[in-house]
Design a protein around this motif. Structure first.
Motif, PDB file in Angstrom:
ATOM      1  N   ALA A  48      58.907  21.557  51.060  1.00  0.00           N
ATOM      2  CA  ALA A  48      57.897  22.612  51.101  1.00  0.00           C
ATOM      3  C   ALA A  48      57.763  23.216  49.713  1.00  0.00           C
ATOM      4  O   ALA A  48      58.762  23.412  49.023  1.00  0.00           O
ATOM      5  CB  ALA A  48      58.285  23.688  52.119  1.00  0.00           C
ATOM      6  N   VAL A  49      56.535  23.494  49.313  1.00  0.00           N
ATOM      7  CA  VAL A  49      56.287  24.078  47.997  1.00  0.00           C
ATOM      8  C   VAL A  49      55.455  25.341  48.169  1.00  0.00           C
ATOM      9  O   VAL A  49      54.369  25.304  48.767  1.00  0.00           O
ATOM     10  CB  VAL A  49      55.553  23.092  47.061  1.00  0.00           C
ATOM     11  CG1 VAL A  49      55.443  23.691  45.662  1.00  0.00           C
ATOM     12  CG2 VAL A  49      56.268  21.741  47.011  1.00  0.00           C
ATOM     13  N   PHE A  50      55.977  26.437  47.660  1.00  0.00           N
ATOM     14  CA  PHE A  50      55.254  27.703  47.658  1.00  0.00           C
ATOM     15  C   PHE A  50      54.643  27.918  46.288  1.00  0.00           C
ATOM     16  O   PHE A  50      55.339  27.893  45.275  1.00  0.00           O
ATOM     17  CB  PHE A  50      56.200  28.862  47.996  1.00  0.00           C
ATOM     18  CG  PHE A  50      55.633  30.229  47.695  1.00  0.00           C
ATOM     19  CD1 PHE A  50      54.524  30.700  48.387  1.00  0.00           C
ATOM     20  CD2 PHE A  50      56.194  31.033  46.715  1.00  0.00           C
ATOM     21  CE1 PHE A  50      53.991  31.953  48.106  1.00  0.00           C
ATOM     22  CE2 PHE A  50      55.675  32.286  46.428  1.00  0.00           C
ATOM     23  CZ  PHE A  50      54.566  32.748  47.131  1.00  0.00           C
ATOM     24  N   CYS A  51      53.322  28.106  46.253  1.00  0.00           N
ATOM     25  CA  CYS A  51      52.613  28.352  44.992  1.00  0.00           C
ATOM     26  C   CYS A  51      51.640  29.503  45.220  1.00  0.00           C
ATOM     27  O   CYS A  51      50.601  29.332  45.886  1.00  0.00           O
ATOM     28  CB  CYS A  51      51.874  27.101  44.538  1.00  0.00           C
ATOM     29  SG  CYS A  51      50.950  27.316  42.996  1.00  0.00           S
ATOM     30  N   ALA A  52      51.977  30.656  44.701  1.00  0.00           N
ATOM     31  CA  ALA A  52      51.173  31.853  44.955  1.00  0.00           C
ATOM     32  C   ALA A  52      49.751  31.733  44.433  1.00  0.00           C
ATOM     33  O   ALA A  52      48.824  32.371  44.951  1.00  0.00           O
ATOM     34  CB  ALA A  52      51.860  33.074  44.337  1.00  0.00           C
ATOM     35  N   GLN A  53      49.531  30.871  43.435  1.00  0.00           N
ATOM     36  CA  GLN A  53      48.195  30.720  42.871  1.00  0.00           C
ATOM     37  C   GLN A  53      47.355  29.664  43.603  1.00  0.00           C
ATOM     38  O   GLN A  53      46.200  29.436  43.239  1.00  0.00           O
ATOM     39  CB  GLN A  53      48.301  30.362  41.384  1.00  0.00           C
ATOM     40  CG  GLN A  53      48.913  31.473  40.539  1.00  0.00           C
ATOM     41  CD  GLN A  53      48.877  31.156  39.061  1.00  0.00           C
ATOM     42  OE1 GLN A  53      47.835  30.769  38.520  1.00  0.00           O
ATOM     43  NE2 GLN A  53      50.000  31.318  38.381  1.00  0.00           N
ATOM     44  N   GLY A  54      47.925  29.051  44.618  1.00  0.00           N
ATOM     45  CA  GLY A  54      47.165  28.099  45.426  1.00  0.00           C
ATOM     46  C   GLY A  54      47.813  26.732  45.477  1.00  0.00           C
ATOM     47  O   GLY A  54      47.910  26.056  44.442  1.00  0.00           O
ATOM     48  N   SER A  55      48.255  26.331  46.647  1.00  0.00           N
ATOM     49  CA  SER A  55      48.950  25.050  46.785  1.00  0.00           C
ATOM     50  C   SER A  55      48.005  23.861  46.604  1.00  0.00           C
ATOM     51  O   SER A  55      48.360  22.871  45.953  1.00  0.00           O
ATOM     52  CB  SER A  55      49.620  24.965  48.163  1.00  0.00           C
ATOM     53  OG  SER A  55      48.657  25.115  49.202  1.00  0.00           O
ATOM     54  N   GLU A  56      46.813  23.949  47.138  1.00  0.00           N
ATOM     55  CA  GLU A  56      45.885  22.818  47.053  1.00  0.00           C
ATOM     56  C   GLU A  56      45.405  22.613  45.621  1.00  0.00           C
ATOM     57  O   GLU A  56      45.313  21.485  45.131  1.00  0.00           O
ATOM     58  CB  GLU A  56      44.703  23.031  47.997  1.00  0.00           C
ATOM     59  CG  GLU A  56      43.803  21.824  48.121  1.00  0.00           C
ATOM     60  CD  GLU A  56      42.830  21.924  49.282  1.00  0.00           C
ATOM     61  OE1 GLU A  56      42.250  20.890  49.642  1.00  0.00           O
ATOM     62  OE2 GLU A  56      42.652  23.031  49.838  1.00  0.00           O
TER      63      GLU A  56
END
Length: 265
Positions: free
Chosen positions: A148-156
């Motif tokens: 799982a990857v959390f990216c606050a600026q947008g995963s897609e």
């Protein structure tokens, strides 16, 4: 006809914006049992988290289908090949936008020491069992079932492309605006629903599923009755048989009461 197996996605679907169950959930669970149906949480969340949320639950689809539980026993898990885990970690090391990686096993999830508080606050919502390590590469061969990857600026926008290039044969799912999940090839909630239905002897046409985001696409596509949330992704709404009111208005409860009403028998 009342569906005999009803799969429920959690975030953006069953849970409200604070992450709480609808106040009438357990009443609806009992109503389902009286109608000969079972409600099955089907989530990207880990099994430990789901068991804490549903202490009376016996059936779960966890980690986007990588863990399947029936009669309170784990009856199936699917691991990512260690080479795929290593390839994904290598690809993510080139991503310059801030992101946090979680390596998931059936028992716990691993994050690196030094993970920031903002990320940990988000991660703790979904991973009740969390273990900190100094280097994720050291646990890449410990039975990882999901990345799982959390990216606050947008995963897609920032994470999907390098991950898909690194592990093109595996299932990369955009599971939320800030989350991306990687499971082994052939692992998704739809396949898990098929397996669960077979276990309890229910034809797929007698199943239903609720969902809101792209990691629910296979789930809704597989179910006999597909229900997308009004707040859901357009691709899910396009294949839905029913559009439920948004999760902020407890739309799952509204539609469940209709599905479980005596008139459907």
């Amino acid at each position: 006809m009342i569906p005999k197996l009803i799969a429920l996605d959690m975030d953006g679907t069953l849970l409200d914006k604070e992450g709480n169950l609808p106040p009438d959930y357990w009443e609806l669970n009992e109503l389902a049992a009286r109608r000969g149906a079972i409600l099955v949480p089907a989530s990207g969340r880990q099994l430990a988290t789901l068991r804490a949320m549903f202490p009376q639950g016996w059936d779960f689809i966890a980690e986007n289908g990588a863990v399947i539980v029936h009669d309170n026993e784990i009856i199936g898990t699917t691991e990512l090949p260690p080479a795929a885990v290593s390839a994904a970690l290598s690809a993510l090391s080139t991503v310059e936008v801030a992101h946090t990686i979680v390596l998931c096993t059936p028992e716990t999830a691993f994050v690196e020491e030094g993970t920031g508080e903002e990320a940990l606050t988000e991660i703790n919502k979904y991973y009740r069992s969390l273990t900190r390590v100094d280097d994720l590469n050291k646990v890449a061969k410990t039975g990882v079932i999901k990345i799982a990857v959390f990216c606050a600026q947008g995963s897609e926008a920032h994470v999907a492309a390098p991950i898909r290039a690194a592990v093109p044969e595996h299932n990369v799912a955009i599971s939320g605006a800030v989350w991306l999940d990687v499971m082994a090839q052939g692992v998704n909630k739809g396949i898990a629903l098929e397996k669960m239905a077979a276990l309890i002897g229910t034809p797929l046409q007698e199943t239903a599923a609720f969902g809101d985001f792209l990691n629910d696409y296979e789930l809704l596509h597989t179910a006999g009755l597909a229900i997308a949330m009004e707040n859901g992704h357009p691709k899910l709404k396009a294949i839905a048989d029913i559009i439920a009111p948004p999760n902020t208005e407890h739309g799952v409860s509204t539609v469940l009461r209709q599905l479980l009403s005596p008139e459907q028998e």
